[in-house]
Design a protein around this motif. Structure first.
Motif, PDB file in Angstrom:
ATOM      1  N   MET A   1       0.847  -1.182   0.000  1.00 46.49           N
ATOM      2  CA  MET A   1       0.000   0.000   0.000  1.00 46.49           C
ATOM      3  C   MET A   1       0.891   1.242   0.000  1.00 46.49           C
ATOM      4  O   MET A   1       1.803   1.346   0.812  1.00 46.49           O
ATOM      5  N   PRO A   2       0.653   2.176  -0.922  1.00 45.28           N
ATOM      6  CA  PRO A   2       1.500   3.366  -0.990  1.00 45.28           C
ATOM      7  C   PRO A   2       1.332   4.258   0.244  1.00 45.28           C
ATOM      8  O   PRO A   2       0.277   4.293   0.867  1.00 45.28           O
ATOM      9  N   ARG A   3       2.373   4.948   0.538  1.00 51.14           N
ATOM     10  CA  ARG A   3       2.422   5.841   1.693  1.00 51.14           C
ATOM     11  C   ARG A   3       1.736   7.168   1.371  1.00 51.14           C
ATOM     12  O   ARG A   3       1.878   7.707   0.278  1.00 51.14           O
ATOM     13  N   ILE A   4       1.010   7.692   2.350  1.00 50.27           N
ATOM     14  CA  ILE A   4       0.393   9.007   2.198  1.00 50.27           C
ATOM     15  C   ILE A   4       1.175   9.981   3.074  1.00 50.27           C
ATOM     16  O   ILE A   4       1.374   9.734   4.269  1.00 50.27           O
ATOM     17  N   VAL A   5       1.648  11.083   2.482  1.00 48.32           N
ATOM     18  CA  VAL A   5       2.370  12.120   3.215  1.00 48.32           C
ATOM     19  C   VAL A   5       1.534  13.396   3.158  1.00 48.32           C
ATOM     20  O   VAL A   5       1.247  13.910   2.074  1.00 48.32           O
ATOM     21  N   TYR A   6       1.115  13.874   4.324  1.00 51.27           N
ATOM     22  CA  TYR A   6       0.355  15.118   4.441  1.00 51.27           C
ATOM     23  C   TYR A   6       1.335  16.222   4.827  1.00 51.27           C
ATOM     24  O   TYR A   6       2.101  16.069   5.769  1.00 51.27           O
ATOM     25  N   GLU A 117      11.110   1.643  12.802  1.00 53.45           N
ATOM     26  CA  GLU A 117      12.027   2.319  11.895  1.00 53.45           C
ATOM     27  C   GLU A 117      11.445   3.663  11.465  1.00 53.45           C
ATOM     28  O   GLU A 117      10.255   3.787  11.179  1.00 53.45           O
ATOM     29  N   ILE A 118      12.297   4.675  11.422  1.00 57.22           N
ATOM     30  CA  ILE A 118      11.880   5.985  10.940  1.00 57.22           C
ATOM     31  C   ILE A 118      12.066   6.012   9.432  1.00 57.22           C
ATOM     32  O   ILE A 118      13.151   5.732   8.928  1.00 57.22           O
ATOM     33  N   TYR A 119      11.011   6.333   8.712  1.00 56.50           N
ATOM     34  CA  TYR A 119      11.061   6.418   7.263  1.00 56.50           C
ATOM     35  C   TYR A 119      11.145   7.884   6.870  1.00 56.50           C
ATOM     36  O   TYR A 119      10.394   8.710   7.378  1.00 56.50           O
ATOM     37  N   LEU A 120      12.056   8.214   5.984  1.00 57.45           N
ATOM     38  CA  LEU A 120      12.183   9.579   5.504  1.00 57.45           C
ATOM     39  C   LEU A 120      10.940   9.962   4.721  1.00 57.45           C
ATOM     40  O   LEU A 120      10.273   9.109   4.133  1.00 57.45           O
ATOM     41  N   ASP A 121      10.641  11.266   4.682  1.00 54.30           N
ATOM     42  CA  ASP A 121       9.394  11.679   4.038  1.00 54.30           C
ATOM     43  C   ASP A 121       9.435  11.612   2.514  1.00 54.30           C
ATOM     44  O   ASP A 121       8.422  11.790   1.866  1.00 54.30           O
ATOM     45  N   ASP A 122      10.586  11.333   1.921  1.00 51.64           N
ATOM     46  CA  ASP A 122      10.635  11.223   0.466  1.00 51.64           C
ATOM     47  C   ASP A 122      10.601   9.778  -0.020  1.00 51.64           C
ATOM     48  O   ASP A 122      10.784   9.504  -1.195  1.00 51.64           O
ATOM     49  N   ILE A 123      10.336   8.850   0.885  1.00 51.56           N
ATOM     50  CA  ILE A 123      10.239   7.441   0.524  1.00 51.56           C
ATOM     51  C   ILE A 123       8.776   7.113   0.233  1.00 51.56           C
ATOM     52  O   ILE A 123       7.874   7.544   0.950  1.00 51.56           O
ATOM     53  N   GLU A 125       7.243   4.137   0.236  1.00 47.43           N
ATOM     54  CA  GLU A 125       6.676   3.054   1.036  1.00 47.43           C
ATOM     55  C   GLU A 125       6.881   3.348   2.511  1.00 47.43           C
ATOM     56  O   GLU A 125       7.826   4.008   2.891  1.00 47.43           O
ATOM     57  N   GLY A 126       5.999   2.802   3.323  1.00 45.66           N
ATOM     58  CA  GLY A 126       6.117   2.974   4.768  1.00 45.66           C
ATOM     59  C   GLY A 126       4.838   3.522   5.359  1.00 45.66           C
ATOM     60  O   GLY A 126       3.841   3.741   4.657  1.00 45.66           O
ATOM     61  N   PRO A 127       4.849   3.777   6.672  1.00 51.10           N
ATOM     62  CA  PRO A 127       3.654   4.290   7.342  1.00 51.10           C
ATOM     63  C   PRO A 127       3.338   5.719   6.903  1.00 51.10           C
ATOM     64  O   PRO A 127       4.222   6.460   6.477  1.00 51.10           O
ATOM     65  N   ASP A 128       2.069   6.088   7.008  1.00 53.30           N
ATOM     66  CA  ASP A 128       1.651   7.446   6.661  1.00 53.30           C
ATOM     67  C   ASP A 128       2.396   8.455   7.527  1.00 53.30           C
ATOM     68  O   ASP A 128       2.875   8.142   8.620  1.00 53.30           O
ATOM     69  N   LEU A 129       2.471   9.691   7.043  1.00 49.93           N
ATOM     70  CA  LEU A 129       3.280  10.716   7.692  1.00 49.93           C
ATOM     71  C   LEU A 129       2.606  12.074   7.567  1.00 49.93           C
ATOM     72  O   LEU A 129       2.045  12.399   6.516  1.00 49.93           O
TER      73      LEU A 129
END
Length: 179
Positions: A1-6, A117-123, A125-129
């Motif tokens: 599932m793609p990551r959503i960055v707000y 794990e902390i995922y950078l905001d330009d990745i 995949e990963g948890p929403d941010l």
């Protein structure tokens, strides 16, 4: 599932609030800007920790002279309005990071996930941010409101410091007698 960055570059509000009766409250962070509104579920302990870290950051900015005296001494931006409706959490916050860059406080609120794990905001995949850029007066206002929200809970027992329910509580320091 793609990551959503707000992203909220110029938020009009960044608040902590709680819903429910003391002992049964749910805590939320709410961010609002021209890009929309995000409501994020958060634990009471995380609100306390975030407030403490914000206050520590402001002290460090002052000590390191990273901002002008006028910026540091600005009055808090107070927002005492209730949460905007509907109150439905976009996610439960897992990891919070705070940085100071270009006279702004950057707050990254990452959704809780299986790993720590902390995922950078330009990745992708990963948890929403949720990424928020705050002014110092907004951070100070957040701290004031958060302290009020947290202290509005159940009073602490004078003997054991555990919260007292409206019906009292069984105090371990009083050998289980109700206080």
């Amino acid at each position: 599932m793609p990551r959503i960055v707000y992203r909220h570059d110029q938020p009009s509000r960044f608040i902590a609030s709680a819903i429910g009766e003391p002992g049964q409250r749910e805590f939320f962070l709410q961010v609002k800007s021209d890009d929309g509104v995000n409501t994020i579920g958060i634990e009471k302990g995380q609100v306390i920790a975030l407030t403490e870290r914000f206050e520590e950051l402001i002290r460090e900015i002052r000590r390191g002279k990273l901002a002008s005296p006028e910026e540091i001494s600005v009055k808090p931006f107070t927002d005492n309005k209730p949460l905007e409706l509907p109150i439905e959490a976009d996610f439960l916050v897992g990891i919070i990071s705070i940085t100071w860059e270009s006279d702004r406080v950057y707050v990254n609120l990452q959704a809780a996930s299986q790993d720590d794990e902390i995922y950078l905001d330009d990745i992708d995949e990963g948890p929403d941010l949720v990424v928020v850029k705050l002014k110092i007066e907004q951070v100070k206002g957040f701290c004031e409101r958060a302290k009020e929200i947290v202290s509005a809970g159940r009073p602490a027992c004078a003997f054991c410091a555990l919260p007292i329910d409206p019906m009292g509580h069984l105090c371990p320091r009083a050998n289980g007698y109700r206080r």
